[in-house]
Design an enzyme around this catalytic site. Structure first.
Site, PDB file in Angstrom:
ATOM      1  N   THR A 283      -2.895  14.441  10.820  1.00 17.19           N
ATOM      2  CA  THR A 283      -2.508  15.759  11.325  1.00 17.19           C
ATOM      3  C   THR A 283      -3.410  16.850  10.766  1.00 17.19           C
ATOM      4  O   THR A 283      -3.776  16.837   9.599  1.00 17.19           O
ATOM      5  CB  THR A 283      -1.046  16.039  10.922  1.00 17.19           C
ATOM      6  OG1 THR A 283      -0.239  14.998  11.454  1.00 17.19           O
ATOM      7  CG2 THR A 283      -0.576  17.382  11.450  1.00 17.19           C
TER       8      THR A 283
ATOM      9  N   GLY B 223       1.407  13.625   3.224  1.00 15.39           N
ATOM     10  CA  GLY B 223       2.143  13.527   1.967  1.00 15.39           C
ATOM     11  C   GLY B 223       1.279  12.896   0.898  1.00 15.39           C
ATOM     12  O   GLY B 223       0.538  11.952   1.162  1.00 15.39           O
TER      13      GLY B 223
ATOM     14  N   GLU C  63       5.843  11.671  13.447  1.00 17.58           N
ATOM     15  CA  GLU C  63       5.672  10.442  14.235  1.00 17.58           C
ATOM     16  C   GLU C  63       5.919  10.708  15.713  1.00 17.58           C
ATOM     17  O   GLU C  63       6.459   9.864  16.431  1.00 17.58           O
ATOM     18  CB  GLU C  63       6.591   9.332  13.720  1.00 17.58           C
ATOM     19  CG  GLU C  63       6.356   8.919  12.286  1.00 17.58           C
ATOM     20  CD  GLU C  63       4.944   8.381  12.066  1.00 17.58           C
ATOM     21  OE1 GLU C  63       4.369   7.798  13.005  1.00 17.58           O
ATOM     22  OE2 GLU C  63       4.428   8.563  10.950  1.00 17.58           O
TER      23      GLU C  63
END
Lengths: 715, 715
Positions: A142, A181, A424
């Site tokens: 992303t 993350g 997702e």
């Protein structure tokens, strides 16, 4: 501290119509699995090496440090204890609860990507290091300006045949990687998704293995700008990060080349199938359905137990305050989500087992099953995470004021699990993917093709039954029929809408956009039908004994009927159901809730979450809510001293105050009557607005504390 | 840093069909009010004395201290600047934004209670001190075990005629006061609601003025246990508190005696009317309707502006990524809440003006209007706060991943405003109060009484129109009729349901409980009808010029039609509307959204929130989202150093590590190849599970930094 169980909860458990253990065994796949789960949870929750600190009392930085340490420890323990890969999640979920894990991306995305997309030589080079946490990685896809739409990624990897390297660049601000993350602070490597360029030609996004930080001092390598993206709604313990690359060079061998390849001379070799990556997506989406089931089962466990402990209002004059769960409105808030928790729990299991069955076919090269699986998983991911979002909040609000406290565990649960609707694949985009498959199947069926699998029913819309026909709205077959009819009709309507938009002169993309609200509605109906049907089918399991089959049937009926009355227009619009059917459905819901009421606590006990995972004072198994609320509150950092505010920031403000001369006499007199020494130093005019003020000295506590009374402060 | 407006947003503003200023004037009651609002907002936002720190980067304790200081300063500034009471909220809301104010309970509940319930002598004694913040107080009603049900309070105030005192006690754990804002740390006084006992007889809850902390050193007085209740979902800046009292004595004169009185001999004098307190409740609920409108208008401002800046996916092959707001699904998420923001904004205004009109009648002793006003305000408070809750989250999710970041402002907005559904009367309880009034009115009408005001329509349920009649679903009159019919029918159905339950043998309370889901549904329909009708009526305002009347009419139509299709079953069930009406409604919604699309940014600009109040990077007026996202992220406290974790906690862990002997060779070799010094000290057997480990020393950065690579740590 009371150690006995709250008498109201004890009574609930005594009055249940079944033994919760039987349902627990059904939910977890047999007594052996339950046994294993409990062993591992107990091992984790009773291990003094984990301090199980209360994250609610910590700053975000402290939460990150605490959980990273815990996660590293967990990793070591899993090896030490030789915990099987199949059982690992039992242990992990006991350590972290429903909170994310700072090393979650390393374990859940970085390693699996290496397993799935690295060549044998690449695996030999990196896997040992990554499995031993020498390399800690994340999956950087992303970007700041690009999410669900993968082809829109801007990061580039340009092949330089002279040096046999890729040159990595972040060409614009919006190309910065954003959100991964573990990227912000923890990772020293990442799998970078970047647009591959060879001799000026673009080949689309590909994965590259990139070192971003030194293994020696953990500082970013030259050309790398990396950091934390700042605090979020939840995920406090996770260092979601940003990353910008400037002419960072990596060897050609760092492109993960199991599927696509770039030869030393720059020749590009295409992957055998572009649909291969779908398999992983199906798996990940099935886990989100499981997460949704977990979210709802935790939330209903907390809210239902608390609703039996909490007493409120006076139902009958002179009678004691009833348990909140005795209010039908409270049952109507909680029982449909209890039923949905069961429904999605079983949906997730079915999806996982379909995925497993298909995986072996896929690995043998048979990818015919993938489009359907992909479409189904997209819709179920979206449906379940949307329902979980609304349901978690409904449960929190059903706990009244105390639901708003972090002591309830519900705000943190919501903040940590609501991203399931976004990551997702954003839910609306997911539903439209499902809709695309439904439209394709519907058109195939119009052209006489026979449909199979989850869309077989689209082959023929059932006729609307003749008026006057009576229906038993409790019959699961009739309910499945109704959901099937609704889904088929809405797919048909969406297709008609698409056709009309085309006939009105719109091109295909504009027509699709114009019909998209109807398309989402159709995909939603299709997904709901799957969930209802799957629930009903699972009840035919011959291993179910009659006591639990009775109560599970009630849950299934409630789930279907609640979906039916909250979408009643869909069933009434073409006359498939009548107003009297809907009224009958409402009466059945009331009757089912009354029957489920005495079993409600047993039904949440059956989820078998230990207190250490629930992390909720309201949801404690022993129901001793109020004592523990007070204990918990006392530990709040704000209670470390008796003073409203103290410390050097305030010292300068304490001594000298200004009082409006109009009030001077009455205020100083009143202060003196309260034992405060007051000395007026000087009266003067405050220039800008010509207000008269007096400088006053007031006594404060001798230890430099801030006197709250002295609040008319100018600076 | 770019200072120009994002070109996409600029184009939106150029293409709007109207001048936003005109709607701003309509919303705030004329250009003079808008002028005043802007002046005061600018005064607050440009005052360097307020630092306007980013609360997102602070611990809760820091947030509390920062905002308390700001609030004290604001109080002084309001006096200094001689801001009118009518305009004060403009200034306050610019200083605090949609965040609560640590002195909010003092200003909003404590002072008004003294004004409204203290005698003249009591006012002389306390008001000056309280208005000058010598006394800082809160309103302590809710207890740990008792919320909305006032009569259930357990705290006691027992009159002791010998000493002319009340003895205050917290007889049980659940009697502890719990939740009052400002109680935890800030207040030195409170108005305590306690059960009044005189000579063993209970007289119900009454208000008492109680000092809880010393004015000298701010320590709790003898017999007082007080503190903060711990962190919550939101309201980080507020010290919601607990309070327990043990034989605390206060003079008889400390009971607030404007209404009820206790004479020196213990004679109790009843208040003239028990309904008098309803007036304040109506006022407070009207402010919650305003809060809901504010929540939705802020959330839609953020989401709609960002949806014009954000580009995503590829609608047409080869075309640039479209603005997200061009997706009809995105419009369908946001525009109904934009319309609801306007609807509730106008509802709140009507409620306030009805309240003002009624107040003068009430103050003259005419309380005939109170029951209707009370019932209406309860339903509208519940409806608006429920819709706001769902709408804020819909807006957040519509912003995709970035909506989840605190940079969007949306998580904090939600966490701070969601309590509106719980406080000042839990929403379901509120709806049931409205339902009680509806049932009473319905029964009166059955007995031939003529109904007036908001329930007049219950006198006769409209007949269902003959089949085949065509309806213009855009006609506001027809839409109001449909909502009226639905409300009247659902009130009738709920009444029938109640009657059936009674006839089946249930007593009144049980019948009420059994019918409560239908009763809530009826109250909801009644409240929605009021909102739709009020919106339509406000459009008849002759001051509206045609450009804004056109766009506001579209919003009103959308609001009504969206309510209609999302509750279509209610309109279809008795055949009042047909399937073809509903399909027509859906087509109209699509057409309305297409017409509203070019006006969307102007419609949120018209709310006129300065950036300083929005507190959102996504919602910035200039649309320069991405640059500021990065700036903001860099300021995150986690970015203060380059290291994953550092400091004394980790020093002990850095030096010595254990590595599984199986991997020893490959790991140490790999580390060395990365330039890390590794020295194996000792191999040994780890007893419990017989795993072989080696103690290893690895080099770390010389400044005591934690080497992330070295993560196989035992302790």
């Amino acid at each position: 501290m009371a150690t006995t169980v709250n008498p109201d909860l004890r009574k609930e458990r005594e009055n249940a119509s079944f033994v919760p253990e039987k349902i627990t065994n059904f939910l977890y796949g047999g007594p052996e699995r339950v046994q294993k789960k409990r062993e591992l949870a107990s091992l984790a929750l009773n291990d003094p090496d984990y301090h199980h600190e209360d994250l609610n009392f910590m700053s975000r930085e402290q939460q990150y440090e605490t959980c990273l340490k815990k996660s590293l420890l967990m990793t070591t323990k899993i090896k030490q204890l030789k915990i099987d890969a199949v059982d690992e999640h039992f242990y992990r979920s006991a350590v972290t609860g429903p909170s994310p894990d700072p090393l979650g991306l390393h374990v859940g995305m970085f390693l699996p990507t290496l397993y799935g997309q690295a060549t044998q030589e690449q695996k030999e080079k990196w896997l040992n290091l990554a499995e031993n946490y020498v390399i800690i990685g994340t999956y950087a896809q992303t970007e700041m300006g690009h999410g669900t739409f993968l082809r829109g990624l801007e990061t580039t990897a340009t092949f330089d045949p002279k040096t046999q390297e890729f040159i990595l660049n972040t060409p614009t601000l919006t190309a910065s990687k954003w959100w991964p993350g573990g990227l912000g602070k923890t990772s020293n490597y990442c799998v970078l998704m970047a647009q591959l360029y060879i001799q000026g030609k673009s080949y689309g996004p590909h994965p590259f293995m990139v070192q971003i930080r030194s293994l020696q001092d953990h500082k970013p390598l030259p050309g790398v700008t990396v950091g934390d993206i700042g605090p979020k709604f939840g995920y406090d313990v996770i260092d979601n990060g940003f990353l910008a690359l400037r002419n960072v060079r990596i060897p050609r061998e760092n492109m993960l080349m199991k599927h696509s390849k770039v030869a030393p001379d720059g020749t590009y070799v295409k992957p055998p199938s572009s649909k291969l990556a779908y398999g992983t997506m199906v798996f990940v989406r099935a886990t989100i359905v499981n997460d949704s089931a977990m979210a709802l089962s935790i939330a209903t466990t907390i809210a239902i137990r608390y609703s039996c402990v909490r007493r409120q209002s006076e139902m009958k004059p002179g009678h004691p305050e009833p348990q909140v769960l005795d209010y039908v409105t409270q049952q109507y808030k909680l029982f449909p989500y209890l039923a949905a928790a069961y429904a999605f729990w079983l949906t997730g299991q079915t999806m996982m087992s379909v995925y497993m069955t298909s995986s072996s076919r896929i690995s043998k090269g048979d990818i015919s099953v993938l489009p359907e699986l992909h479409a189904l998983s997209a819709g179920l991911k979206a449906l379940s995470s949307w329902v979980a979002n609304v349901g978690m909040e409904e449960c929190r609000l059903a706990c009244g004021g105390h639901g708003y406290s972090h002591a309830s565990g519900l705000p943190r649960l919501y903040a940590n699990l609501t991203p399931g609707a976004t990551y997702e694949g954003e839910n609306t985009v997911m539903m439209l993917q499902t809709a695309r498959y439904l439209m394709k199947s519907y058109n195939q069926s119009l052209q006489g093709e026979k449909l199979a699998g989850s869309v077989a029913y689209l082959s023929g819309v059932q006729p609307v039954p003749a008026a006057g026909r009576t229906r038993n709205m409790l019959d699961l077959g009739a309910l499945c029929d109704a959901f099937r009819h609704r889904a088929a009709r809405l797919v048909h309507e969406a297709a008609m809408q698409l056709r009309n938009e085309r006939q009105a002169g719109k091109d295909q993309p504009d027509a699709w956009n114009a019909a998209s609200v109807d398309l989402v509605k159709a995909a939603m109906a299709h997904s709901q039908y799957f969930v209802v049907k799957n629930f009903a089918e699972r009840l035919t399991d011959s291993r179910l004994d009659s006591s639990i089959s009775a109560v599970l049937t009630r849950l299934c009926q409630l789930h279907a009927l609640h979906g039916l009355v909250t979408n009643s227009g869909d069933f009434l619009e073409d006359g498939y159901l009548t107003g009297s059917d809907i009224r009958q459905a409402r009466r059945h819901i009331n009757a089912l809730m009354a029957k489920l009421r005495p079993d409600a606590v047993a039904l949440v006990d059956a989820f078998d979450f230990p207190d250490g995972i629930l992390n909720s004072i309201l949801g404690r198994y022993d129901g001793n809510v109020y004592q523990h609320l007070l204990e918990w509150a006392k530990a709040s950092p704000l209670n470390k001293n008796d003073l409203a505010a103290r410390g050097s920031n305030y010292e300068g403000l304490m001594k000298r105050h200004k009082i409006h001369t109009k009030n001077l006499e009455s205020v100083t007199e009143a202060l003196r009557s309260h034992g405060v020494e007051v000395k007026v130093i000087q009266k003067h005019e405050y220039t800008p607005e010509k207000v008269n003020w007096a400088d006053v000295i007031m006594s404060a506590g001798g230890d430099g504390t801030f006197l709250m009374a002295a609040s008319h402060i100018l600076t």
